[in-house]
Write a protein that holds these residues in place. Sequence first.
Motif, PDB file in Angstrom:
ATOM      1  N   LEU A  33       0.784  -1.090  -0.012  1.00 40.86           N
ATOM      2  CA  LEU A  33      -0.117   0.221   0.042  1.00 40.86           C
ATOM      3  C   LEU A  33       0.798   1.200  -0.104  1.00 40.86           C
ATOM      4  N   ASN A  34       1.980   1.018   0.508  1.00 40.55           N
ATOM      5  CA  ASN A  34       2.888   2.512   0.385  1.00 40.55           C
ATOM      6  C   ASN A  34       3.347   2.615  -1.027  1.00 40.55           C
ATOM      7  N   LEU A  35       3.622   1.617  -1.966  1.00 38.62           N
ATOM      8  CA  LEU A  35       3.820   1.714  -3.302  1.00 38.62           C
ATOM      9  C   LEU A  35       2.619   2.282  -4.071  1.00 38.62           C
ATOM     10  N   THR A  36       1.446   1.588  -3.799  1.00 40.53           N
ATOM     11  CA  THR A  36       0.182   1.946  -4.324  1.00 40.53           C
ATOM     12  C   THR A  36      -0.096   3.541  -3.956  1.00 40.53           C
ATOM     13  N   GLY A  37       0.076   4.026  -2.988  1.00 41.20           N
ATOM     14  CA  GLY A  37       0.011   5.308  -2.638  1.00 41.20           C
ATOM     15  C   GLY A  37       0.767   6.137  -3.307  1.00 41.20           C
ATOM     16  N   ARG A  38       2.149   5.825  -3.372  1.00 42.53           N
ATOM     17  CA  ARG A  38       3.211   6.472  -4.300  1.00 42.53           C
ATOM     18  C   ARG A  38       2.578   6.721  -5.741  1.00 42.53           C
ATOM     19  N   ILE A  39       2.129   5.724  -6.501  1.00 46.91           N
ATOM     20  CA  ILE A  39       1.610   5.817  -7.752  1.00 46.91           C
ATOM     21  C   ILE A  39       0.446   6.718  -7.659  1.00 46.91           C
ATOM     22  N   ALA A  40      -0.532   6.696  -6.726  1.00 45.98           N
ATOM     23  CA  ALA A  40      -1.738   7.731  -6.779  1.00 45.98           C
ATOM     24  C   ALA A  40      -1.383   8.918  -6.767  1.00 45.98           C
ATOM     25  N   ARG A  41      -0.276   9.382  -5.950  1.00 46.01           N
ATOM     26  CA  ARG A  41       0.218  10.583  -5.554  1.00 46.01           C
ATOM     27  C   ARG A  41       0.794  11.207  -6.892  1.00 46.01           C
ATOM     28  N   GLN A  42       1.213  10.489  -7.921  1.00 50.40           N
ATOM     29  CA  GLN A  42       1.609  11.151  -9.097  1.00 50.40           C
ATOM     30  C   GLN A  42       0.771  11.686 -10.099  1.00 50.40           C
ATOM     31  N   ALA A  43      -0.649  11.293  -9.648  1.00 49.78           N
ATOM     32  CA  ALA A  43      -1.808  12.154 -10.319  1.00 49.78           C
ATOM     33  C   ALA A  43      -2.509  13.097  -9.699  1.00 49.78           C
ATOM     34  N   LEU A  44      -1.936  13.450  -8.455  1.00 42.99           N
ATOM     35  CA  LEU A  44      -2.618  14.792  -7.802  1.00 42.99           C
ATOM     36  C   LEU A  44      -2.543  16.102  -8.454  1.00 42.99           C
ATOM     37  N   PRO A  45      -3.571  16.732  -8.353  1.00 42.93           N
ATOM     38  CA  PRO A  45      -4.571  16.847  -7.307  1.00 42.93           C
ATOM     39  C   PRO A  45      -5.845  15.912  -7.852  1.00 42.93           C
ATOM     40  N   ALA A  49     -11.422  15.598  -9.442  1.00 43.97           N
ATOM     41  CA  ALA A  49     -11.297  14.410 -10.795  1.00 43.97           C
ATOM     42  C   ALA A  49     -11.926  12.943 -10.527  1.00 43.97           C
ATOM     43  N   THR A  50     -12.397  12.815 -11.700  1.00 44.59           N
ATOM     44  CA  THR A  50     -13.272  11.185 -12.006  1.00 44.59           C
ATOM     45  C   THR A  50     -11.922  10.549 -12.221  1.00 44.59           C
ATOM     46  N   VAL A  51     -11.552   9.320 -11.467  1.00 40.39           N
ATOM     47  CA  VAL A  51     -10.224   8.802 -11.791  1.00 40.39           C
ATOM     48  C   VAL A  51     -10.795   7.444 -12.333  1.00 40.39           C
ATOM     49  N   VAL A  52     -10.334   6.811 -13.498  1.00 32.10           N
ATOM     50  CA  VAL A  52     -10.756   5.752 -14.097  1.00 32.10           C
ATOM     51  C   VAL A  52      -9.571   4.759 -14.107  1.00 32.10           C
ATOM     52  N   THR A 117     -13.472  16.579 -14.953  1.00 32.06           N
ATOM     53  CA  THR A 117     -11.994  15.998 -15.225  1.00 32.06           C
ATOM     54  C   THR A 117     -11.864  14.557 -15.137  1.00 32.06           C
ATOM     55  N   VAL A 118     -11.231  14.028 -15.935  1.00 31.59           N
ATOM     56  CA  VAL A 118     -10.973  12.504 -15.899  1.00 31.59           C
ATOM     57  C   VAL A 118      -9.446  12.426 -15.998  1.00 31.59           C
ATOM     58  N   LYS A 119      -8.885  11.564 -15.127  1.00 28.51           N
ATOM     59  CA  LYS A 119      -7.661  10.847 -15.061  1.00 28.51           C
ATOM     60  C   LYS A 119      -7.562   9.485 -15.171  1.00 28.51           C
ATOM     61  N   ILE A 120      -6.684   8.854 -15.876  1.00 29.92           N
ATOM     62  CA  ILE A 120      -6.721   7.326 -15.900  1.00 29.92           C
ATOM     63  C   ILE A 120      -5.358   7.039 -15.245  1.00 29.92           C
ATOM     64  N   VAL A 121      -5.605   6.157 -14.143  1.00 32.34           N
ATOM     65  CA  VAL A 121      -4.475   5.909 -13.246  1.00 32.34           C
ATOM     66  C   VAL A 121      -4.956   4.279 -13.284  1.00 32.34           C
ATOM     67  N   ALA A 145     -10.766  13.030 -23.931  1.00 31.69           N
ATOM     68  CA  ALA A 145     -11.599  13.016 -22.629  1.00 31.69           C
ATOM     69  C   ALA A 145     -10.717  13.010 -21.507  1.00 31.69           C
ATOM     70  N   TRP A 146      -9.382  12.562 -21.501  1.00 31.62           N
ATOM     71  CA  TRP A 146      -8.735  12.548 -20.084  1.00 31.62           C
ATOM     72  C   TRP A 146      -7.911  13.510 -20.193  1.00 31.62           C
ATOM     73  N   GLU A 147      -7.545  14.004 -18.724  1.00 35.85           N
ATOM     74  CA  GLU A 147      -6.575  15.084 -18.482  1.00 35.85           C
ATOM     75  C   GLU A 147      -5.070  14.550 -18.504  1.00 35.85           C
ATOM     76  N   SER A 148      -4.939  13.367 -17.829  1.00 37.47           N
ATOM     77  CA  SER A 148      -3.503  12.642 -17.765  1.00 37.47           C
ATOM     78  C   SER A 148      -3.881  11.544 -17.693  1.00 37.47           C
ATOM     79  N   LEU A 149      -2.732  10.526 -17.979  1.00 39.96           N
ATOM     80  CA  LEU A 149      -2.553   9.083 -17.708  1.00 39.96           C
ATOM     81  C   LEU A 149      -1.325   8.795 -17.066  1.00 39.96           C
ATOM     82  N   THR A 150      -1.627   7.865 -15.923  1.00 34.41           N
ATOM     83  CA  THR A 150      -0.548   7.523 -15.153  1.00 34.41           C
ATOM     84  C   THR A 150      -0.713   6.189 -14.923  1.00 34.41           C
TER      85      THR A 150
END
Length: 275
Positions: A33-45, A49-52, A117-121, A145-150
């Motif tokens: 969960l530390n790693l998944t949290g790091r990944i999620a933070r790359q798409a902040l804020p 957003a609606t995250v797909v 706003t849509v972000k794909i993570v 449709a997407w603002e960023s892809l992570t």
Amino acid sequence: MPSPDGLPPLRDVIEAHGLAPKKSLGQNFLLDLNLTGRIARQALPLGEATVVEVGPGPGGLTRALLAEGAKKVVAIEKDPRCIAALEEIAAHYPGRLEIISADALTVDLSELAKGGTVKIVANLPYNVGTQLLLDWLTAEEWPPAWESLTLMFQKEVAQRIVAAPGSNHYGRLSVLAGWRARAAILFDVSPAAFTPPPKVTSSIVQLVPREAPMPAALPKLETVTAAAFGQRRKMLRQSLKALGGEALLTRVGIDPQRRAETLSVDEFVRLANAS
């Protein structure tokens, strides 16, 4: 012992729901969960957003996205075995997680993007990751449709996405990504982070769309890049012979003796538009 978000540890979730990863679905679950949290933070804020998320599996990254404040997460999961585990997360975060039981290749992203706003993570399944990226990069309407892809890919694929002209990794995927987006590798992820561990290192790639890429007829750009890189060791006058060869190259001011890996994205677009 519950995890910091108050939900059971992911290993317990996998055991409780019988979620042994399936090779046929390209599943490699992230349990840290530390790693998944790091990944999620790359798409902040994420607060507006609606995250797909594609291929959430038992929901490790899903939980991180919600914990990092995503207004809404839309989780698209093909494996029906995972739905019950995702529903437990939805109950823990009322009104913030929508679960779609479907193949992501069949989901219309523009429908999910309505109203904000849509972000794909996503930790993309290895067997469909490249195709999904191509679908998102070649959307008919642009800006997309997407603002960023992570996204997580095998490192070799990630290197192809971000490669510059002259690199050994530069190819058709590099041109399509560079044409419509700015892409960068953020960090690598060791095989040991997954269950089961894959045989290769993975990388997190982030892409942000270019607002006004050079106009190009997409089918022609795909045809030109496929021909050029299909025979990448040959001079362009030979690899593009079926498309006009030397005459085409001369018309757009490109030396017919050059090879595909030396051309910039802009030069490929000029070739496509002239072919």
